[in-house]
Motif scaffolding. Sequence first.
Motif, PDB file in Angstrom:
ATOM      1  N   ASN A  47     -44.256 -30.577 -99.439  1.00 33.80           N
ATOM      2  CA  ASN A  47     -43.239 -29.874 -98.652  1.00 33.80           C
ATOM      3  C   ASN A  47     -42.597 -28.723 -99.419  1.00 33.80           C
ATOM      4  N   VAL A  48     -42.253 -28.961-100.682  1.00 32.70           N
ATOM      5  CA  VAL A  48     -41.649 -27.880-101.477  1.00 32.70           C
ATOM      6  C   VAL A  48     -42.635 -26.721-101.622  1.00 32.70           C
ATOM      7  N   ARG A  92     -42.981 -25.093 -98.020  1.00 35.47           N
ATOM      8  CA  ARG A  92     -41.758 -24.459 -97.483  1.00 35.47           C
ATOM      9  C   ARG A  92     -41.327 -23.259 -98.318  1.00 35.47           C
ATOM     10  N   GLY A 135     -34.550 -34.281-110.448  1.00 30.96           N
ATOM     11  CA  GLY A 135     -34.548 -32.838-110.269  1.00 30.96           C
ATOM     12  C   GLY A 135     -33.891 -32.048-111.377  1.00 30.96           C
ATOM     13  N   LEU A 157     -37.285 -34.670-102.307  1.00 33.62           N
ATOM     14  CA  LEU A 157     -37.284 -33.237-102.604  1.00 33.62           C
ATOM     15  C   LEU A 157     -36.725 -32.916-103.990  1.00 33.62           C
ATOM     16  N   PRO A 158     -35.661 -33.585-104.445  1.00 34.73           N
ATOM     17  CA  PRO A 158     -35.201 -33.307-105.819  1.00 34.73           C
ATOM     18  C   PRO A 158     -36.277 -33.594-106.866  1.00 34.73           C
ATOM     19  N   SER A 202     -38.856 -31.019-106.722  1.00 37.17           N
ATOM     20  CA  SER A 202     -38.407 -29.757-107.331  1.00 37.17           C
ATOM     21  C   SER A 202     -38.853 -29.676-108.792  1.00 37.17           C
ATOM     22  N   VAL A 241     -42.707 -29.352-109.029  1.00 37.38           N
ATOM     23  CA  VAL A 241     -43.147 -27.990-108.711  1.00 37.38           C
ATOM     24  C   VAL A 241     -42.807 -27.033-109.866  1.00 37.38           C
TER      25      VAL A 241
END
Lengths: 435, 435
Positions: free
Chosen positions: A20-21, A24, A135, A304-305, A308, A311
């Motif tokens: 997703n990261v 998006r 994150g 998501l964190p 992050s 990524v």
Amino acid sequence: MNPVNVGLLGLGTVGGGTLNVLVRNAEEISRRLGREIKVVAAAAREYDPEGLDGIDQVRVSNDAADVISDPDIHIVVELIGGYSPAREFVLEALANGKHVVTANKALIAMHGEELFAAAREAGVTLAYEAAVAGGIPILKAIREGLAGNRIEWVAGIINGTGNFILTEMRDKGRDFADVLKEAQELGYAEADPTFDVEGIDAAHKLAILASLSFGMPLHFEKTYTEGITKIEPRDVTYASELGYNIKHLGIARNTDEGVELRVHPTLVPKGRLIANVDGVMNAVLIKGDMVGPTLYYGAGAGSLPTASAVVADIIDVARSIDHIDTAVPCQGYQDGKIEDLPVLPIEEITTSFYLRMYARDIAGVMAEVSSLLAEAGISIEAMHQYESHTEDGCVPLVMLTHRVKEQVMNETIARIEALETIKGEVARIRMEHLD
Amino acid sequence: MNPVNVGLLGLGTVGGGTLNVLVRNAEEISRRLGREIKVVAAAAREYDPEGLDGIDQVRVSNDAADVISDPDIHIVVELIGGYSPAREFVLEALANGKHVVTANKALIAMHGEELFAAAREAGVTLAYEAAVAGGIPILKAIREGLAGNRIEWVAGIINGTGNFILTEMRDKGRDFADVLKEAQELGYAEADPTFDVEGIDAAHKLAILASLSFGMPLHFEKTYTEGITKIEPRDVTYASELGYNIKHLGIARNTDEGVELRVHPTLVPKGRLIANVDGVMNAVLIKGDMVGPTLYYGAGAGSLPTASAVVADIIDVARSIDHIDTAVPCQGYQDGKIEDLPVLPIEEITTSFYLRMYARDIAGVMAEVSSLLAEAGISIEAMHQYESHTEDGCVPLVMLTHRVKEQVMNETIARIEALETIKGEVARIRMEHLD
């Protein structure tokens, strides 16, 4: 420039978050990197395509080999967790000449040395920012941002579940088991919470932090690990009244005698920023000899964190992919420059202590306990007798000591517990001023 | 491998600190980098060799050209500060093919674009981690650690002098001028404190943070800048009673309408970690769209902390010196990918407000003020009338509003000030929840 091709092992919480990261924020990432990062394949035993952006552009199979052996893939991202088969997959990917990014703290803490050697052998890199404190870009801070410093010590709230439990106990006066149950219902704690509440997860992360901070091998197995299961609401309250919050800290300290590696509940003065890091949030406080204390705070878990951080690693690897010798070494120090510093047994470590005991006869006890402490050379910073009595008429007595070696404290506590006027065990929580 | 040769421009607080860090931690640095970093030359008009480690190994002259033109020097480190001749020296060093590291926020904020272009032209890099928040590796966190995120906003305590003054005002009830005088005596504030207390220094740093966070040009000249000179002790007290600390924040926010760039005193809820960053310490809170909020805390100034950041840059440059295309671009984004986002005038910005006014006749005033606010569509979160009277019998009235556009607040304040029952000016401080 051609895209950098990524293959994902795992499409769960972090694997899905990573996709997703990357999808998006594809444009933002390519504005920064100057190159597209493309997820071309993923391997997952089962997954839910719902909520996975751009999954239709990804070749998904249930066979890790499909990712690990794909000649077009530059970076393999291991997000399945656990020791095995993660270890085998990573070794195979490295052997195939793939760079590897992982969020797997258990794997790095237990098998890091083997994996780093395999990466060096293959001329590729292995990055694991997401393995510690989610994150928060904490490994980058240590390996690069503070690279001009000798790191003296590190102290971190590196398990969000434990911090959530302690925060609830303090704010609402609830007991451990009660809050743990809620944490499990909220999805913060696993059905088997052992790794979190016994400090094993934090010890994995601490071993990694110490390795990068001091240039030493990973010593998870030598890390002293004590959980938060025995913390009682009254200790949280008493500590608070004395000006301290109880935090489950991972502490690594490089001393002349050896390295301290320990995870345990800790009283921290409320004035310290890290004492005010609450709920599921993480924070790591680092003392560099030149910069002094610096602190890093953020989400330590979550889809998501954590993604992050994964990524950020992928982007770092992509940036140096054509000249991998410009990448920071896996352990922050050059091969051959890792030094196997001795790890101190907990008995050799010196800290201050919070002690809580139940006295049958308060007048006499104060004198007896004080004299036992004095005989051991332990000075008392504060002593407090509480009005409240337990059912059997005992009175809680709390004291804070100055710094003393654990071994001496153990012997002294045994002598205190042997007193006729003391009922049951003496509760002891270590205390750090972190200044 | 051969050493990387460094030349220093300036041997003052930060220049001397840089030499000290490089010499004292030479072994640690070379364990990390795999290469020695050697200060071969320095230029300083005057300097005190006392306290400068290894200065006898450094060729010192009073001519910058001796450093800038030395063919053996790979990295020139500019630590003289100010706009000129720093700008000319840096341009010449870049033109001579030297990589440049600087701690000069004013220079970067004002002339950054010109210098980055010159660095690109020459195929070298220009690094400036120490320009913002001293020893905190904040630029690295934004450009690399959070590279997978779109940064939504940044809020920082990025001037230690101002934070020291506000902390003392709060903790000791002292007034601004009194604390400023002490700060000057302690060496925290310059003889001319304008840059610090009027927010100019913070605006330099904020322009840099915004540029790296949003991929936009440096817009120091468009940054709204308001100092802390008008903050009265009573405002600090009232804010505290309402649950807020007043902090001098630099805030940059990327909105659909444009970018907010503003430095001003700000009420922050005490529960926020950044509200508890006290004294001369700095902290930057960053909201990434994927990672959520992260915070970075540490010493924002001082010889060794600032040098820690300078040395981190030197190590980074040294690591990629043979393949400089692997270095992160100066502005975090690729050349040609910087986008000139519109900067919003302060009148267009929406925040909550703290208002303090003096009322002659409290009963009537509450109704009049409330109705003026209601007419402007401003809702009130809290209103408090204080018992204490001023000499002339006026009563302080404090209120917190919900979010409203600055322009509307300006007009409404003008109408409130025009009321017969209100004496003097209405004090207004912006408020941010930072969640």
